[in-house]
Design an enzyme around this catalytic site. Structure first.
Site, PDB file in Angstrom:
ATOM      1  N   ASN A   1      50.910  66.577  34.165  1.00 42.24           N
ATOM      2  CA  ASN A   1      50.585  66.899  32.777  1.00 42.24           C
ATOM      3  C   ASN A   1      49.991  68.294  32.642  1.00 42.24           C
ATOM      4  O   ASN A   1      50.321  69.046  31.728  1.00 42.24           O
ATOM      5  CB  ASN A   1      49.594  65.871  32.210  1.00 42.24           C
ATOM      6  CG  ASN A   1      50.289  64.694  31.550  1.00 42.24           C
ATOM      7  OD1 ASN A   1      51.442  64.784  31.152  1.00 42.24           O
ATOM      8  ND2 ASN A   1      49.588  63.572  31.454  1.00 42.24           N
TER       9      ASN A   1
ATOM     10  N   ASP B   1      52.263  53.150  40.283  1.00 36.74           N
ATOM     11  CA  ASP B   1      51.476  54.256  39.741  1.00 36.74           C
ATOM     12  C   ASP B   1      52.228  55.559  39.983  1.00 36.74           C
ATOM     13  O   ASP B   1      52.643  55.836  41.119  1.00 36.74           O
ATOM     14  CB  ASP B   1      50.104  54.303  40.410  1.00 36.74           C
ATOM     15  CG  ASP B   1      49.166  55.274  39.718  1.00 36.74           C
ATOM     16  OD1 ASP B   1      48.626  54.920  38.665  1.00 36.74           O
ATOM     17  OD2 ASP B   1      48.994  56.406  40.221  1.00 36.74           O
TER      18      ASP B   1
ATOM     19  N   ASP C   1      55.022  62.754  28.759  1.00 35.17           N
ATOM     20  CA  ASP C   1      55.635  61.613  28.084  1.00 35.17           C
ATOM     21  C   ASP C   1      57.078  61.433  28.542  1.00 35.17           C
ATOM     22  O   ASP C   1      57.561  60.311  28.738  1.00 35.17           O
ATOM     23  CB  ASP C   1      55.609  61.818  26.563  1.00 35.17           C
ATOM     24  CG  ASP C   1      54.219  61.624  25.972  1.00 35.17           C
ATOM     25  OD1 ASP C   1      53.337  61.128  26.698  1.00 35.17           O
ATOM     26  OD2 ASP C   1      54.035  61.981  24.790  1.00 35.17           O
TER      27      ASP C   1
ATOM     28  N   HIS D   1      51.754  67.766  28.031  1.00 34.21           N
ATOM     29  CA  HIS D   1      51.766  66.330  27.734  1.00 34.21           C
ATOM     30  C   HIS D   1      53.113  65.846  27.199  1.00 34.21           C
ATOM     31  O   HIS D   1      53.476  64.688  27.390  1.00 34.21           O
ATOM     32  CB  HIS D   1      50.651  66.000  26.738  1.00 34.21           C
ATOM     33  CG  HIS D   1      49.281  66.089  27.341  1.00 34.21           C
ATOM     34  ND1 HIS D   1      48.770  65.122  28.173  1.00 34.21           N
ATOM     35  CD2 HIS D   1      48.333  67.052  27.257  1.00 34.21           C
ATOM     36  CE1 HIS D   1      47.554  65.456  28.568  1.00 34.21           C
ATOM     37  NE2 HIS D   1      47.262  66.638  28.015  1.00 34.21           N
TER      38      HIS D   1
ATOM     39  N   GLU E   1      49.654  55.877  33.203  1.00 33.75           N
ATOM     40  CA  GLU E   1      50.818  56.123  34.054  1.00 33.75           C
ATOM     41  C   GLU E   1      51.099  54.964  34.998  1.00 33.75           C
ATOM     42  O   GLU E   1      51.890  55.084  35.943  1.00 33.75           O
ATOM     43  CB  GLU E   1      50.626  57.404  34.865  1.00 33.75           C
ATOM     44  CG  GLU E   1      49.537  57.346  35.934  1.00 33.75           C
ATOM     45  CD  GLU E   1      48.157  57.724  35.416  1.00 33.75           C
ATOM     46  OE1 GLU E   1      47.306  58.101  36.241  1.00 33.75           O
ATOM     47  OE2 GLU E   1      47.935  57.638  34.191  1.00 33.75           O
TER      48      GLU E   1
END
Length: 319
Positions: A204, A196, A213, A209, A239
């Site tokens: 983010n 994780d 990514d 965002h 994630e």
């Protein structure tokens, strides 16, 4: 589709028709003289009803699309001299193909009774028919092979995450039970590492965002590069990532997870050094398949270990 006289009164010649090549032309011409010639306007369907008939294109062009290929672009172009409907006549079934004139066309219509008479009286008709059907079968088999390959391609595409290129959850649901069953049958070790990304929501919110990514792609690349060719990297969801390690006992799995953890810290998100370089870390949970466990129990054990790593402060490994 409109009647336009008979073949005997038309300007067409038997020698131009593929099905009758190399046959006694005058005799065949006499037998076909009373057959209807119909005119089909461009875009008009050939209405065959429930009766099998053989159609030979005298002029223009037909597009033939079988029901199994509807919507897939599987259209056969039938040109002057070529025929359609042979199979329907032979098995005494209605033409199931959708036939549409691609341009203004004239068709010779031969009723099934006459087709059988021509086959019995002229061996060349049977020979030409066999050759034609053989060609159709080869073409159909080639099309089937192409579709199977295309289907496999799309199936494989459906198992890959579009953003990271890793295998996705669907692949994991399909393959993990098989890997677990094989390991149990062979008595071989199998380990799973759940990963994780730490504080990903904060990442983010801070960087946006698009950068998020980029972080996922960077993390996926770091994991993929650190695994062995026999291992599998998966985007589990959001994630959360995973690594499946076949033939890997617990101690070796911990070493692999430590390597992944270190590679994650070194992952570069922004290649443009004019921007601040964010720090990416991950929490890792390691579990090894125990006797009697199934894939669900293995995932639950790795998830529980991941939770312990996060509770202990993140950027670490737990078992």
């Amino acid at each position: 589709m409109h009647a336009n006289g008979t073949f005997g009164a038309s300007r067409y010649h038997v020698a131009d028709l593929e099905l009758f090549r190399g046959i006694d032309t005058p005799a065949v011409a006499a037998e076909l003289a009373g057959c209807a010639v119909v005119r089909v306007a461009r875009g008009e369907a050939v209405e065959d009803g429930l009766r099998a008939r053989l159609y030979i294109v005298l002029s223009g062009e037909l597009g033939v699309e079988a029901p199994a290929t509807m919507g897939e672009g599987g259209v056969e172009h039938v040109l002057p001299g070529e025929s359609v409907g042979e199979q329907s006549v032979l098995d005494d079934a209605a033409n199931l193909a959708a036939m549409v004139a691609l341009e203004d066309s004239e068709l010779l219509v031969i009723e099934p009774e006459l087709v059988w008479q021509l086959i019995e009286r002229h061996h060349g008709v049977a020979r030409n028919l066999l050759r034609l059907l053989s060609f159709r079968i080869r073409a159909a088999n080639a099309l089937l092979r192409r579709r199977q390959k295309l289907g496999e391609f799309y199936r494989q595409m459906s198992f890959n995450d579009a953003l990271t290129g890793l295998y996705n959850r669907a692949w994991l649901n399909d393959m993990l039970p098989k890997l677990v069953a094989r390991a149990s049958q062979d008595g071989a070790p199998l380990s799973l590492v759940m990963i994780d990304l730490d504080h990903f929501k904060r990442f983010n919110d801070t960087h946006g965002h698009i950068a998020g990514d980029g972080a996922l792609v960077a993390a996926a690349g770091a994991i993929r590069a650190a695994l062995r060719p026999t291992d599998f990297a998966v985007r589990y969801g959001g994630e959360e990532l995973a690594a499946i390690l076949p033939d890997t006992p617990r101690e070796l799995a911990i070493m692999v997870a430590e390597r992944l953890c270190a590679r994650m810290r070194d992952a570069v998100v922004f290649g443009d050094m004019r921007q601040p370089l964010p720090h990416i870390t991950g929490s890792f949970g390691v579990a090894t398949l125990a006797a009697g466990q199934d894939e669900r129990a293995l995932v639950e054990a790795a998830d529980a270990a991941l939770y312990r790593a996060k509770e202990a402060g993140r950027d670490r490994i737990a078992v």
